[in-house]
Motif scaffolding. Structure first.
Motif, PDB file in Angstrom:
ATOM      1  N   TRP A 159      -4.595 -16.862 -11.644  1.00 42.36           N
ATOM      2  CA  TRP A 159      -5.506 -16.479 -10.568  1.00 42.36           C
ATOM      3  C   TRP A 159      -6.949 -16.378 -11.022  1.00 42.36           C
ATOM      4  O   TRP A 159      -7.869 -16.359 -10.203  1.00 42.36           O
ATOM      5  N   ARG A 160      -7.179 -16.324 -12.319  1.00 38.20           N
ATOM      6  CA  ARG A 160      -8.547 -16.209 -12.829  1.00 38.20           C
ATOM      7  C   ARG A 160      -9.369 -17.452 -12.515  1.00 38.20           C
ATOM      8  O   ARG A 160     -10.600 -17.381 -12.448  1.00 38.20           O
ATOM      9  N   GLN A 161      -8.707 -18.594 -12.351  1.00 32.74           N
ATOM     10  CA  GLN A 161      -9.439 -19.836 -12.099  1.00 32.74           C
ATOM     11  C   GLN A 161     -10.013 -19.897 -10.690  1.00 32.74           C
ATOM     12  O   GLN A 161     -11.030 -20.532 -10.454  1.00 32.74           O
ATOM     13  N   ASN A 162      -9.358 -19.241  -9.758  1.00 29.82           N
ATOM     14  CA  ASN A 162      -9.842 -19.177  -8.381  1.00 29.82           C
ATOM     15  C   ASN A 162      -9.331 -17.864  -7.791  1.00 29.82           C
ATOM     16  O   ASN A 162      -8.394 -17.856  -6.990  1.00 29.82           O
ATOM     17  N   PRO A 163      -9.927 -16.744  -8.180  1.00 34.53           N
ATOM     18  CA  PRO A 163      -9.361 -15.427  -7.835  1.00 34.53           C
ATOM     19  C   PRO A 163      -9.315 -15.155  -6.342  1.00 34.53           C
ATOM     20  O   PRO A 163     -10.238 -15.514  -5.603  1.00 34.53           O
ATOM     21  N   ILE A 164      -8.241 -14.522  -5.939  1.00 37.21           N
ATOM     22  CA  ILE A 164      -8.091 -14.106  -4.552  1.00 37.21           C
ATOM     23  C   ILE A 164      -8.504 -12.651  -4.381  1.00 37.21           C
ATOM     24  O   ILE A 164      -8.869 -12.213  -3.301  1.00 37.21           O
ATOM     25  N   VAL A 165      -8.416 -11.886  -5.488  1.00 33.14           N
ATOM     26  CA  VAL A 165      -8.874 -10.491  -5.523  1.00 33.14           C
ATOM     27  C   VAL A 165      -9.946 -10.377  -6.591  1.00 33.14           C
ATOM     28  O   VAL A 165      -9.749 -10.810  -7.726  1.00 33.14           O
ATOM     29  N   THR A 166     -11.083  -9.834  -6.224  1.00 33.72           N
ATOM     30  CA  THR A 166     -12.223  -9.747  -7.138  1.00 33.72           C
ATOM     31  C   THR A 166     -12.805  -8.334  -7.120  1.00 33.72           C
ATOM     32  O   THR A 166     -12.492  -7.533  -6.226  1.00 33.72           O
ATOM     33  N   PRO A 167     -13.693  -8.017  -8.077  1.00 36.53           N
ATOM     34  CA  PRO A 167     -14.358  -6.709  -8.041  1.00 36.53           C
ATOM     35  C   PRO A 167     -15.195  -6.504  -6.782  1.00 36.53           C
ATOM     36  O   PRO A 167     -15.508  -5.360  -6.426  1.00 36.53           O
ATOM     37  N   GLN A 168     -15.534  -7.584  -6.119  1.00 39.81           N
ATOM     38  CA  GLN A 168     -16.354  -7.476  -4.913  1.00 39.81           C
ATOM     39  C   GLN A 168     -15.526  -7.232  -3.654  1.00 39.81           C
ATOM     40  O   GLN A 168     -16.005  -6.621  -2.692  1.00 39.81           O
ATOM     41  N   ASN A 169     -14.254  -7.673  -3.650  1.00 35.66           N
ATOM     42  CA  ASN A 169     -13.484  -7.568  -2.402  1.00 35.66           C
ATOM     43  C   ASN A 169     -12.220  -6.727  -2.505  1.00 35.66           C
ATOM     44  O   ASN A 169     -11.476  -6.606  -1.530  1.00 35.66           O
ATOM     45  N   TYR A 170     -11.945  -6.154  -3.695  1.00 36.46           N
ATOM     46  CA  TYR A 170     -10.630  -5.554  -3.893  1.00 36.46           C
ATOM     47  C   TYR A 170     -10.338  -4.370  -2.968  1.00 36.46           C
ATOM     48  O   TYR A 170      -9.188  -4.116  -2.605  1.00 36.46           O
ATOM     49  N   LYS A 171     -11.371  -3.662  -2.524  1.00 36.87           N
ATOM     50  CA  LYS A 171     -11.124  -2.502  -1.670  1.00 36.87           C
ATOM     51  C   LYS A 171     -10.613  -2.910  -0.292  1.00 36.87           C
ATOM     52  O   LYS A 171      -9.974  -2.107   0.401  1.00 36.87           O
ATOM     53  N   THR A 172     -10.889  -4.137   0.101  1.00 39.51           N
ATOM     54  CA  THR A 172     -10.381  -4.624   1.383  1.00 39.51           C
ATOM     55  C   THR A 172      -9.168  -5.520   1.204  1.00 39.51           C
ATOM     56  O   THR A 172      -8.397  -5.718   2.148  1.00 39.51           O
ATOM     57  N   ARG A 173      -8.960  -6.060   0.010  1.00 35.54           N
ATOM     58  CA  ARG A 173      -7.831  -6.947  -0.248  1.00 35.54           C
ATOM     59  C   ARG A 173      -6.571  -6.184  -0.682  1.00 35.54           C
ATOM     60  O   ARG A 173      -5.451  -6.643  -0.455  1.00 35.54           O
ATOM     61  N   LEU A 174      -6.757  -5.032  -1.330  1.00 38.44           N
ATOM     62  CA  LEU A 174      -5.641  -4.263  -1.857  1.00 38.44           C
ATOM     63  C   LEU A 174      -5.342  -3.103  -0.915  1.00 38.44           C
ATOM     64  O   LEU A 174      -6.209  -2.284  -0.638  1.00 38.44           O
ATOM     65  N   GLY A 175      -4.106  -3.036  -0.436  1.00 37.61           N
ATOM     66  CA  GLY A 175      -3.766  -2.030   0.560  1.00 37.61           C
ATOM     67  C   GLY A 175      -3.931  -0.614   0.084  1.00 37.61           C
ATOM     68  O   GLY A 175      -4.205   0.289   0.881  1.00 37.61           O
ATOM     69  N   ASP A 176      -3.760  -0.387  -1.231  1.00 36.95           N
ATOM     70  CA  ASP A 176      -3.969   0.943  -1.782  1.00 36.95           C
ATOM     71  C   ASP A 176      -5.309   1.055  -2.511  1.00 36.95           C
ATOM     72  O   ASP A 176      -5.594   2.059  -3.153  1.00 36.95           O
ATOM     73  N   GLY A 235       0.845  -1.196   0.000  1.00 36.50           N
ATOM     74  CA  GLY A 235       0.000   0.000   0.000  1.00 36.50           C
ATOM     75  C   GLY A 235       0.872   1.233   0.000  1.00 36.50           C
ATOM     76  O   GLY A 235       2.085   1.154  -0.212  1.00 36.50           O
ATOM     77  N   PHE A 236       0.271   2.384   0.243  1.00 39.73           N
ATOM     78  CA  PHE A 236       1.020   3.631   0.101  1.00 39.73           C
ATOM     79  C   PHE A 236       0.907   4.540   1.311  1.00 39.73           C
ATOM     80  O   PHE A 236       0.824   5.736   1.187  1.00 39.73           O
ATOM     81  N   ASP A 237       0.891   3.983   2.515  1.00 40.47           N
ATOM     82  CA  ASP A 237       0.899   4.834   3.693  1.00 40.47           C
ATOM     83  C   ASP A 237       1.583   4.092   4.828  1.00 40.47           C
ATOM     84  O   ASP A 237       2.024   2.956   4.665  1.00 40.47           O
ATOM     85  N   ALA A 238       1.685   4.751   5.986  1.00 42.17           N
ATOM     86  CA  ALA A 238       2.418   4.170   7.107  1.00 42.17           C
ATOM     87  C   ALA A 238       1.806   2.855   7.588  1.00 42.17           C
ATOM     88  O   ALA A 238       2.494   2.029   8.186  1.00 42.17           O
ATOM     89  N   ALA A 239       0.525   2.668   7.328  1.00 43.59           N
ATOM     90  CA  ALA A 239      -0.142   1.435   7.756  1.00 43.59           C
ATOM     91  C   ALA A 239       0.170   0.259   6.842  1.00 43.59           C
ATOM     92  O   ALA A 239      -0.220  -0.869   7.136  1.00 43.59           O
ATOM     93  N   HIS A 240       0.881   0.513   5.759  1.00 42.33           N
ATOM     94  CA  HIS A 240       1.176  -0.547   4.793  1.00 42.33           C
ATOM     95  C   HIS A 240       2.666  -0.558   4.460  1.00 42.33           C
ATOM     96  O   HIS A 240       3.072  -0.189   3.356  1.00 42.33           O
ATOM     97  N   PRO A 241       3.498  -0.982   5.400  1.00 47.96           N
ATOM     98  CA  PRO A 241       4.940  -1.063   5.124  1.00 47.96           C
ATOM     99  C   PRO A 241       5.256  -2.228   4.194  1.00 47.96           C
ATOM    100  O   PRO A 241       4.381  -3.019   3.846  1.00 47.96           O
TER     101      PRO A 241
END
Length: 390
Positions: free
Chosen positions: A159-176, A17-23
């Protein structure tokens, strides 16, 4: 002990991510994989790079390593190959073929795994079929990697076969919120990749003794989990010197109309010096062309006169043009808003062309200084994030 080489981008480097909470991830994905499969890890991942474009691309790094020294090779690219809006599919294929040629020429029998990109939400993407600015989609990038791996007998994790990041969860899965997985997600990725390696590794590759390194050997510093005191100690790398970041710019505001010539001349000098500092850093870090901004006007004095009025007008026009040139270079090298991925907009200053040198005139001058400060400091912020490897 078996050796694992990773060539990849910021996700493999460990950006969460891009802040102090995401080293930086601790451990990184490659190092965690090495722990899980019992291999010593050599992580050559570089932030903001790709297969065949940009600073320290895979093609640039390949001559610095001997692929035959490793038992496992992990390739973690894709996000920048699509996100930077400049690498064509033909260029991507050419870069991948260079790897295959060097792999064969080295005599390597290493297990090669192409880790396809996870879904990215930069470039205003709404799906894997959203095209970037040159018309390439994420699906096309992934298919290019997959077809290449299949053709050459390498392994591929899609990852498309069993995605870990999706349009439904990306805001919580991706630090930025758009590109880089947070630490927990990265550890899940590492576990999946390690399990895949263990399930597909047929043990046909050799375990050669490492040869003398042919180039710099950056590696992750192993970190011991403080909650696991029984874990055996691992060797650590020497502490690296702190990265020298770029200082922000501060411009004097005009407080006295009878000093306007001096105020503008001083401001121009500071802006030009800072622009040249940024260009020098960009040349070093991103491999951009050498550029130097020159001062073009001579101050006629502080007397309130038409020559001074014209000097002020032309000076701000020159600064606007010079700053916008820098913004174009930064946008072209993907030094942009890390959250949205949006390019930095061009600077538009107020025209200081009134003949009456009154408080409105003074306020306009100061408003321009504020906008100039903001535009330059925004680019400094983005570039410092790159310097820190974020």
């Amino acid at each position: 002990m078996a050796k694992l080489l990773c060539l990849g981008d910021s996700i493999m480097w460990g950006v969460t991510g891009f802040d102090a909470a995401h080293p930086r991830a601790n451990p990184t994905i490659p190092y965690k994989i090495g722990q899980l499969i019992g291999a010593q890890t050599d992580n050559r991942a570089v932030s903001a790079t790709s297969v065949n474009d940009g600073g320290q691309s895979m093609v640039d790094l390949l001559p610095t390593v001997n692929l035959a020294d490793y038992d496992y090779i992990l390739l973690g690219y894709g996000a920048n190959d699509w996100g930077l809006n400049r690498e064509t599919l033909d260029a991507l294929k050419a870069g991948l073929e260079i790897f295959s040629s060097m792999y064969t020429a080295s005599g390597s029998t290493a297990y090669v795994l192409a880790d396809l990109m996870i879904e990215s939400f930069i470039n205003n993407a709404t799906s894997l079929d959203s095209p970037n600015k040159i018309g390439v989609t994420q699906n096309q990038v992934m298919d290019t990697f997959k077809d290449w791996a299949t053709e050459h007998g390498y392994y591929c994790y899609d990852w498309r076969q069993n995605p870990i990041v999706t349009p439904q969860n990306y805001k919580t899965r991706l630090g930025d919120g758009c590109l880089h997985p947070d630490f927990d997600t990265q550890m899940e990725m590492a576990t999946r990749l390690a399990d895949y390696i263990k399930s597909t590794d047929k043990g046909s590759h050799s375990h050669p003794q490492p040869t003398q390194p042919t180039g710099p050997q950056p590696t992750d510093s192993p970190i011991i989990n403080p909650t696991s005191p029984t874990e055996p100690e691992q060797p650590t790398q020497p502490t690296q010197p702190p990265v020298k970041l770029i200082d922000s710019i501060k411009l004097d505001r005009l407080s006295d109309l009878f000093g306007i010539g001096t105020n503008v001349s001083t401001g121009v000098d500071r802006v030009i010096a800072k622009l040249n500092e940024l260009y020098k850093t960009l040349e070093t870090v991103m491999g951009t062309e050498h550029q130097v901004v020159q001062k073009t006007l001579t101050m006629p004095g502080d007397e309130l006169s038409r020559p001074v009025r014209n000097y002020v007008l032309l000076s701000f026009q020159h600064l606007q043009s010079a700053i916008n040139d820098l913004i174009r270079v930064c946008n072209g090298n993907w030094i942009v808003d890390p959250v949205s991925g949006d390019p930095t907009p061009m600077l538009e200053l107020e025209r200081v062309d009134r003949l009456a040198t009154d408080h409105y005139y003074q306020d306009t001058v100061n408003a321009n200084w504020q906008m100039i400060e903001g535009a330059i400091n925004k680019e400094i912020k983005y570039l410092n994030q790159v310097l820190k490897g974020e």
